[in-house]
Scaffold this active site. Structure first.
Site, PDB file in Angstrom:
ATOM      1  N   HIS A  63      19.794  63.842 -18.609  1.00 26.72           N
ATOM      2  CA  HIS A  63      20.164  62.533 -19.132  1.00 26.72           C
ATOM      3  C   HIS A  63      18.980  61.578 -19.177  1.00 26.72           C
ATOM      4  O   HIS A  63      18.995  60.599 -19.927  1.00 26.72           O
ATOM      5  CB  HIS A  63      21.276  61.914 -18.287  1.00 26.72           C
ATOM      6  CG  HIS A  63      22.500  62.765 -18.165  1.00 26.72           C
ATOM      7  ND1 HIS A  63      23.243  63.157 -19.256  1.00 26.72           N
ATOM      8  CD2 HIS A  63      23.105  63.318 -17.083  1.00 26.72           C
ATOM      9  CE1 HIS A  63      24.263  63.901 -18.848  1.00 26.72           C
ATOM     10  NE2 HIS A  63      24.199  64.017 -17.541  1.00 26.72           N
ATOM     11  N   HIS A  93      13.776  55.421 -13.462  1.00 30.81           N
ATOM     12  CA  HIS A  93      14.074  56.280 -14.613  1.00 30.81           C
ATOM     13  C   HIS A  93      13.960  55.467 -15.896  1.00 30.81           C
ATOM     14  O   HIS A  93      13.822  54.243 -15.861  1.00 30.81           O
ATOM     15  CB  HIS A  93      15.458  56.933 -14.483  1.00 30.81           C
ATOM     16  CG  HIS A  93      16.590  55.949 -14.504  1.00 30.81           C
ATOM     17  ND1 HIS A  93      17.193  55.466 -13.362  1.00 30.81           N
ATOM     18  CD2 HIS A  93      17.234  55.355 -15.536  1.00 30.81           C
ATOM     19  CE1 HIS A  93      18.152  54.621 -13.681  1.00 30.81           C
ATOM     20  NE2 HIS A  93      18.192  54.529 -15.006  1.00 30.81           N
ATOM     21  N   HIS A  95      15.069  54.810 -20.223  1.00 32.84           N
ATOM     22  CA  HIS A  95      15.996  54.935 -21.352  1.00 32.84           C
ATOM     23  C   HIS A  95      15.200  54.694 -22.624  1.00 32.84           C
ATOM     24  O   HIS A  95      14.332  53.817 -22.674  1.00 32.84           O
ATOM     25  CB  HIS A  95      17.130  53.912 -21.236  1.00 32.84           C
ATOM     26  CG  HIS A  95      18.005  54.122 -20.033  1.00 32.84           C
ATOM     27  ND1 HIS A  95      19.128  54.917 -20.062  1.00 32.84           N
ATOM     28  CD2 HIS A  95      17.893  53.670 -18.769  1.00 32.84           C
ATOM     29  CE1 HIS A  95      19.680  54.932 -18.856  1.00 32.84           C
ATOM     30  NE2 HIS A  95      18.947  54.185 -18.053  1.00 32.84           N
ATOM     31  N   HIS A 118      14.109  51.425 -15.438  1.00 32.36           N
ATOM     32  CA  HIS A 118      14.972  50.941 -14.366  1.00 32.36           C
ATOM     33  C   HIS A 118      14.398  51.350 -13.015  1.00 32.36           C
ATOM     34  O   HIS A 118      14.107  52.534 -12.797  1.00 32.36           O
ATOM     35  CB  HIS A 118      16.392  51.502 -14.512  1.00 32.36           C
ATOM     36  CG  HIS A 118      17.138  50.932 -15.674  1.00 32.36           C
ATOM     37  ND1 HIS A 118      18.308  51.490 -16.157  1.00 32.36           N
ATOM     38  CD2 HIS A 118      16.890  49.839 -16.444  1.00 32.36           C
ATOM     39  CE1 HIS A 118      18.739  50.771 -17.187  1.00 32.36           C
ATOM     40  NE2 HIS A 118      17.897  49.771 -17.372  1.00 32.36           N
ATOM     41  N   VAL A 199      25.266  54.400 -16.516  1.00 32.03           N
ATOM     42  CA  VAL A 199      25.653  55.796 -16.722  1.00 32.03           C
ATOM     43  C   VAL A 199      26.854  56.093 -15.834  1.00 32.03           C
ATOM     44  O   VAL A 199      27.051  55.441 -14.811  1.00 32.03           O
ATOM     45  CB  VAL A 199      24.499  56.767 -16.393  1.00 32.03           C
ATOM     46  CG1 VAL A 199      23.305  56.505 -17.291  1.00 32.03           C
ATOM     47  CG2 VAL A 199      24.087  56.650 -14.927  1.00 32.03           C
TER      48      VAL A 199
END
Length: 289
Positions: A63, A93, A95, A118, A199
């Site tokens: 993801h 992480h 996006h 993030h 998420v």
């Protein structure tokens, strides 16, 4: 059960089928309307204090790509800002989107950035673990950093240079001596609001701290990079014919897009986008320092 992801059949529009909280009152991300934010003089400066020795591994969970940190003690912490007490660093992480027009989760006055970082922390003063904290209304603090297209970011290369080792879902590699402060902008001015994980399971436990100043990242700079992302079978062939010294100059965001959302025994599928659209504010207040 839905195996959630970002494709048409299992993307954010379907998450509510398994996670009803997706329609909750404090869901994230949001569109920050700057004229409607409230200046709060009680908000303090942010104080990130990270120990590079606490970095452990980099991984591809299918993801996103994340760097995990040792959070057994207060080696790396965030204090100040809207937070009461000490929040311990858990992971960072990213996006991103399939092109440079959209990739961030939060928007600012309707504008999306190319990507978003993030930095995830949990309340180690009140709770005994990340899992416990993630179920409490004040359990998590996530600092968001926008990435805008510009010059290549040499600090980000510390991560993108390792993505080839974790291209396949489930892969992980040692990743040490890394201070995520190197990815923060010069100004730590911020907006803050109460929200959720973006998420599944979408738990409404996050104090969001969205930094107002973005950092730069470079995107695709040749046609073949788009082919790498869209056609993995051909893209990899072309990619490895290019000298390593040139690859770094060509990509940063494109390297994220070339990660696979599939495991070794599955048909290769690139993770071209992994962002949730903005959610309704539902009366929440967005404050600024």
């Amino acid at each position: 059960m839905l195996h959630w992801g970002y494709d048409e059949h299992n993307g954010p529009a379907h998450w509510k089928e398994v996670f009803p909280v997706a329609n909750g009152d404090r869901q994230s991300p949001i569109d920050i309307k700057t004229e409607e934010t409230k200046y709060d003089p009680s908000l303090r400066p942010l104080n990130p204090n990270y120990d590079p020795a606490s970095a452990k591994i980099i991984l591809n969970n299918g993801h996103s790509t994340s760097v995990e940190f040792d959070d057994t003690v207060n080696k790396s912490v965030l204090t100040g800002g809207p937070l009461s007490g000490t929040y311990r660093l858990r992971q960072i992480h990213f996006h991103w989107g399939s092109n440079d027009e959209a990739g961030s989760e939060h928007a600012v006055d309707g504008m999306k950035y190319a990507a978003e970082l993030h930095v995830v922390h949990w309340n180690s003063e009140k709770y005994s673990s990340f899992v416990e904290a993630a179920r409490q209304s004040d359990g998590l603090a996530v600092m968001a950093v926008f990435l805008q297209i510009g010059e290549c970011n040499p600090q980000l290369n510390k991560i993108t240079d390792r993505l080839d080792t974790i291209r396949i879902k489930g892969k992980r590699a040692l990743f040490t001596n890394f201070d995520p402060s190197c990815l923060l902008p010069k100004s730590l001015d911020y907006w803050t609001y109460f929200g959720s994980l973006t998420v599944p399971p979408l738990l409404e436990s996050v104090i969001w701290i969205v930094l107002r100043e973005p950092i730069s990242v470079c995107s695709e700079q040749s046609a073949f990079v788009r082919l790498t992302a869209m056609r993995m079978d051909l893209g990899l062939t072309f990619w490895f014919k290019i000298p390593a010294s040139q690859r770094q100059d060509i990509v940063q965001l494109a390297k994220f897009r070339s990660l696979l959302s599939t495991a070794e025994d599955e048909v290769a599928c690139c993770l071209l986008r992994n962002y949730r659209p903005p959610q309704p504010l539902k009366g929440r207040e967005v404050r600024r320092n």
